[in-house]
Design a protein around this motif. Structure first.
Motif, PDB file in Angstrom:
ATOM      1  N   UNK A  42      44.843  55.082  50.813  1.00 13.91           N
ATOM      2  CA  UNK A  42      44.414  54.229  51.997  1.00 13.91           C
ATOM      3  C   UNK A  42      44.248  52.815  51.559  1.00 13.91           C
ATOM      4  N   UNK A  43      44.755  52.211  50.492  1.00 15.47           N
ATOM      5  CA  UNK A  43      44.585  50.907  50.065  1.00 15.47           C
ATOM      6  C   UNK A  43      45.495  49.864  50.613  1.00 15.47           C
ATOM      7  N   UNK A  44      45.022  48.743  50.669  1.00 13.24           N
ATOM      8  CA  UNK A  44      45.853  47.342  51.222  1.00 13.24           C
ATOM      9  C   UNK A  44      46.508  46.650  49.944  1.00 13.24           C
ATOM     10  N   UNK A  45      45.632  46.691  49.024  1.00 17.57           N
ATOM     11  CA  UNK A  45      46.115  45.692  47.719  1.00 17.57           C
ATOM     12  C   UNK A  45      45.446  46.467  46.608  1.00 17.57           C
ATOM     13  N   UNK A  46      46.086  46.231  45.379  1.00 19.76           N
ATOM     14  CA  UNK A  46      45.501  46.956  44.034  1.00 19.76           C
ATOM     15  C   UNK A  46      45.639  46.079  42.953  1.00 19.76           C
ATOM     16  N   UNK A  47      44.936  46.570  41.798  1.00 20.30           N
ATOM     17  CA  UNK A  47      45.093  45.696  40.606  1.00 20.30           C
ATOM     18  C   UNK A  47      45.055  46.899  39.613  1.00 20.30           C
ATOM     19  N   UNK A  48      46.224  46.629  38.707  1.00 18.16           N
ATOM     20  CA  UNK A  48      46.172  47.622  37.699  1.00 18.16           C
ATOM     21  C   UNK A  48      45.335  46.873  36.585  1.00 18.16           C
ATOM     22  N   UNK A  49      44.740  47.835  35.504  1.00 19.25           N
ATOM     23  CA  UNK A  49      43.819  46.968  34.570  1.00 19.25           C
ATOM     24  C   UNK A  49      44.447  47.867  33.473  1.00 19.25           C
ATOM     25  N   UNK A  50      45.404  47.046  32.888  1.00 20.57           N
ATOM     26  CA  UNK A  50      46.420  47.442  31.860  1.00 20.57           C
ATOM     27  C   UNK A  50      47.162  46.572  31.007  1.00 20.57           C
ATOM     28  N   UNK A  51      46.180  45.272  30.897  1.00 20.08           N
ATOM     29  CA  UNK A  51      46.884  44.132  30.313  1.00 20.08           C
ATOM     30  C   UNK A  51      46.325  43.850  28.937  1.00 20.08           C
ATOM     31  N   UNK A  84      46.217  37.743  46.366  1.00 18.39           N
ATOM     32  CA  UNK A  84      45.998  38.890  45.530  1.00 18.39           C
ATOM     33  C   UNK A  84      45.726  38.129  44.080  1.00 18.39           C
ATOM     34  N   UNK A  85      46.435  37.371  43.627  1.00 11.87           N
ATOM     35  CA  UNK A  85      46.506  36.793  42.650  1.00 11.87           C
ATOM     36  C   UNK A  85      45.389  35.550  42.551  1.00 11.87           C
ATOM     37  N   UNK A  86      45.054  34.814  43.595  1.00 10.40           N
ATOM     38  CA  UNK A  86      44.316  33.951  43.502  1.00 10.40           C
ATOM     39  C   UNK A  86      42.869  34.525  43.548  1.00 10.40           C
ATOM     40  N   UNK A  87      42.474  35.533  44.213  1.00 13.05           N
ATOM     41  CA  UNK A  87      41.387  36.133  43.856  1.00 13.05           C
ATOM     42  C   UNK A  87      41.110  36.842  42.457  1.00 13.05           C
ATOM     43  N   UNK A  88      42.180  36.984  41.938  1.00 11.94           N
ATOM     44  CA  UNK A  88      41.838  37.778  40.549  1.00 11.94           C
ATOM     45  C   UNK A  88      41.673  36.648  39.449  1.00 11.94           C
ATOM     46  N   UNK A  89      42.375  35.487  39.935  1.00 11.24           N
ATOM     47  CA  UNK A  89      42.210  34.254  38.961  1.00 11.24           C
ATOM     48  C   UNK A  89      40.753  33.749  38.994  1.00 11.24           C
ATOM     49  N   UNK A  90      40.169  33.822  40.372  1.00 14.85           N
ATOM     50  CA  UNK A  90      38.922  33.359  40.511  1.00 14.85           C
ATOM     51  C   UNK A  90      37.658  34.451  39.910  1.00 14.85           C
ATOM     52  N   UNK A 150      52.065  48.489  48.209  1.00 13.00           N
ATOM     53  CA  UNK A 150      50.888  48.233  47.782  1.00 13.00           C
ATOM     54  C   UNK A 150      50.778  47.231  46.552  1.00 13.00           C
ATOM     55  N   UNK A 151      50.908  45.978  47.157  1.00 13.03           N
ATOM     56  CA  UNK A 151      50.832  44.730  46.168  1.00 13.03           C
ATOM     57  C   UNK A 151      49.922  45.093  45.084  1.00 13.03           C
ATOM     58  N   UNK A 152      50.437  44.740  43.972  1.00  3.46           N
ATOM     59  CA  UNK A 152      49.465  45.037  42.612  1.00  3.46           C
ATOM     60  C   UNK A 152      49.872  44.317  41.373  1.00  3.46           C
ATOM     61  N   UNK A 153      49.179  43.123  41.136  1.00  8.53           N
ATOM     62  CA  UNK A 153      49.008  42.453  39.726  1.00  8.53           C
ATOM     63  C   UNK A 153      48.514  43.279  38.756  1.00  8.53           C
ATOM     64  N   UNK A 154      48.599  42.750  37.650  1.00  6.62           N
ATOM     65  CA  UNK A 154      48.120  43.600  36.598  1.00  6.62           C
ATOM     66  C   UNK A 154      47.006  42.548  35.660  1.00  6.62           C
ATOM     67  N   UNK A 155      45.856  43.160  35.575  1.00  6.00           N
ATOM     68  CA  UNK A 155      44.689  42.295  34.691  1.00  6.00           C
ATOM     69  C   UNK A 155      44.522  42.589  33.476  1.00  6.00           C
ATOM     70  N   UNK A 156      43.881  42.036  32.483  1.00  9.90           N
ATOM     71  CA  UNK A 156      43.817  42.334  31.095  1.00  9.90           C
ATOM     72  C   UNK A 156      42.575  43.563  31.129  1.00  9.90           C
ATOM     73  N   UNK A 157      43.008  44.240  30.135  1.00 14.01           N
ATOM     74  CA  UNK A 157      41.912  45.370  29.565  1.00 14.01           C
ATOM     75  C   UNK A 157      41.508  45.238  28.269  1.00 14.01           C
ATOM     76  N   UNK A 158      42.271  44.259  27.562  1.00 18.28           N
ATOM     77  CA  UNK A 158      41.897  43.835  26.274  1.00 18.28           C
ATOM     78  C   UNK A 158      42.546  44.984  25.037  1.00 18.28           C
ATOM     79  N   UNK A 159      43.425  45.364  25.555  1.00 19.05           N
ATOM     80  CA  UNK A 159      44.025  46.449  24.575  1.00 19.05           C
ATOM     81  C   UNK A 159      45.143  45.515  23.585  1.00 19.05           C
ATOM     82  N   UNK A 160      45.368  46.029  22.485  1.00 17.34           N
ATOM     83  CA  UNK A 160      46.147  45.100  21.740  1.00 17.34           C
ATOM     84  C   UNK A 160      46.955  46.090  20.638  1.00 17.34           C
ATOM     85  N   UNK A 161      48.121  45.693  20.280  1.00 16.37           N
ATOM     86  CA  UNK A 161      49.140  46.387  19.327  1.00 16.37           C
ATOM     87  C   UNK A 161      49.270  47.911  19.830  1.00 16.37           C
ATOM     88  N   UNK A 162      49.362  48.109  21.146  1.00 15.19           N
ATOM     89  CA  UNK A 162      49.460  49.345  21.547  1.00 15.19           C
ATOM     90  C   UNK A 162      50.835  50.150  21.052  1.00 15.19           C
TER      91      UNK A 162
END
Length: 417
Positions: A197-206, A341-347, A375-387
């Motif tokens: 039931x969501x309208x927008x989403x963000x994966x936290x996988x960056x 969606x991107x603008x709010x993530x950047x802010x 479900x429009x869904x950009x990705x934001x950072x999680x701080x994972x490296x060298x996965x």
């Protein structure tokens, strides 16, 4: 004003707990989830969500975790979702992970205790230059760490705990979705978006601190099966056509100076064999095909097919089958239609005191497919490296900033409503 604090190292404790639960997915398995052990982590997450007071948290038969943080505002706010995946990569063992914190990192080489040949060097991991004074998580040298994507899980759980404990911090309805099998391209195969039931989403996988990604590869998977001719090797002259050798010729004939992960960067795609198995009579290879442009992706598939046809012409009694299946598509096509969606993530990143880095990702997330599922869904950072390898690492301080960003996103959607 956001007053999130990582009290009693709760974020580190969550993360360390999650990475010790083996959740490796299996691309050869036909089941959903591909490995039953992924549900072991799902059950832990549900239990913790219920303890927070999130009453509808549950794990379904397919291994998905769903939960709702109710709105505490009278505004009509779009329902947003935060999503991470529970599985770890099949490329490296996730069994008996021993998480280690290297406190107050000062730029030194990090030699992992269970295998001294596994060394993290700043010269090979440029983001370590920005981690002086921070606390670095690694595994012990025999496994991956699992920061991809258990860092995201821990951050969403920490943000959920904050929101549940701070009812005066206004936000709309927040949905949580934790998925299995993202690493094998099946992360949202059984996701019930109607129930979500969501309208927008963000994966936290960056990866890098401050990054927000609105573009991914378009991706296909390919299975190439060669059927050769087997006979007794002592009497094989002019009779045997080894499927193993045919398949080896195909792989060695693919470009190595381009269209290969080892020789590409930025917006360059590739054809990448990931597994190979078989016998003289029949052999199989699995490939992943990647490109940012759908036409180039199709061309990559055609090149693979043409390479096989060219090789097998020298083996008149052998045959092949190449099956190419869609995995996900570049989510930028969808996200460009929803700039907020991107603008709010950047802010939200800026409010956490970080400089945002809008970029493309040479990979994919569940958000790629979710975007095309409505479900429009950009990705934001999680701080994972060298996965996907034994040198995987994550910064505690970067993870804390990811928690702040998640909370800020929830607040901004409420403010703008």
């Amino acid at each position: 004003m956001l007053n999130y604090q990582n009290k009693n190292n709760s974020l580190q404790n969550r993360f360390a707990k999650y990475v010790q639960i083996d959740t490796q997915s299996d691309p050869t398995s036909p089941t959903v989830p591909s490995t039953e052990k992924q549900k072991n982590l799902g059950k832990v997450l549900v239990e913790e969500l219920l303890e927070m007071g999130i009453t509808d948290a549950h794990l379904d038969d397919f291994g998905y975790v769903y939960a709702t943080i109710p709105s505490n505002t009278e505004k009509r706010v779009p329902v947003i979702c935060f999503c991470s995946h529970m599985d770890t990569s099949p490329d490296c063992s996730g069994t008996n992970v021993k998480p280690i914190i290297h406190a107050n990192y000062q730029g030194q080489d990090l030699v992992l205790p269970d295998d001294h040949n596994i060394v993290l060097k700043m010269s090979e991991h440029p983001d370590l230059k920005h981690q002086i004074g921070n606390d670095i998580f690694t595994a012990s040298g025999t496994t991956l760490l699992g920061a991809d994507n258990k860092a995201g899980l821990a951050e969403i759980m920490e943000a959920a705990s904050f929101l549940m404990q701070n009812p005066t911090f206004k936000h709309g309805t927040i949905k949580i979705l934790f998925t299995p099998d993202e690493e094998i391209g099946r992360g949202v195969d059984k996701a019930d978006l109607k129930k979500l039931g969501a309208e927008f989403a963000y994966t936290v996988d960056g990866e890098t601190l401050g990054s927000i990604e609105d573009e991914t590869f378009s991706a296909d998977g390919a299975v190439l099966t060669i059927k050769g001719v087997s006979t007794h090797p002592g009497f094989a002259k002019d009779k045997m056509e080894s499927a193993i050798k045919i398949l080896s010729d195909v792989i060695s004939s693919l470009p190595s100076d381009c269209l290969s992960p080892e020789s590409t960067e930025a917006k360059e795609g590739f054809i990448h064999p990931v597994t190979i198995s078989g016998s003289v009579e029949q052999a199989e290879a699995r490939f992943i095909l990647r490109a940012f442009d759908d036409e180039q992706l199709e061309a990559n598939g055609e090149l693979l097919d043409a390479t096989v046809r060219n090789i097998i012409e020298d083996f008149p009694n052998s045959t092949y089958e190449l099956k190419i299946t869609e995995q996900y598509r570049n989510m930028k096509k969808v996200l460009d239609e929803y700039p907020q969606v991107i603008a709010y993530g950047i802010e939200a990143i800026e409010r956490a005191g970080i400089k945002p880095k809008r970029q493309s990702i040479r990979g994919g997330t569940d958000g790629s497919r979710l975007s095309f599922m409505g479900l429009p869904c950009p990705n934001i950072f999680a701080g994972e490296h060298a996965f996907h390898g034994k040198q995987e690492w994550a910064s505690v301080q970067d993870m804390e900033k990811a928690v702040e960003t998640i909370i800020n996103i929830a607040a901004i959607w409420e403010e703008k409503a």
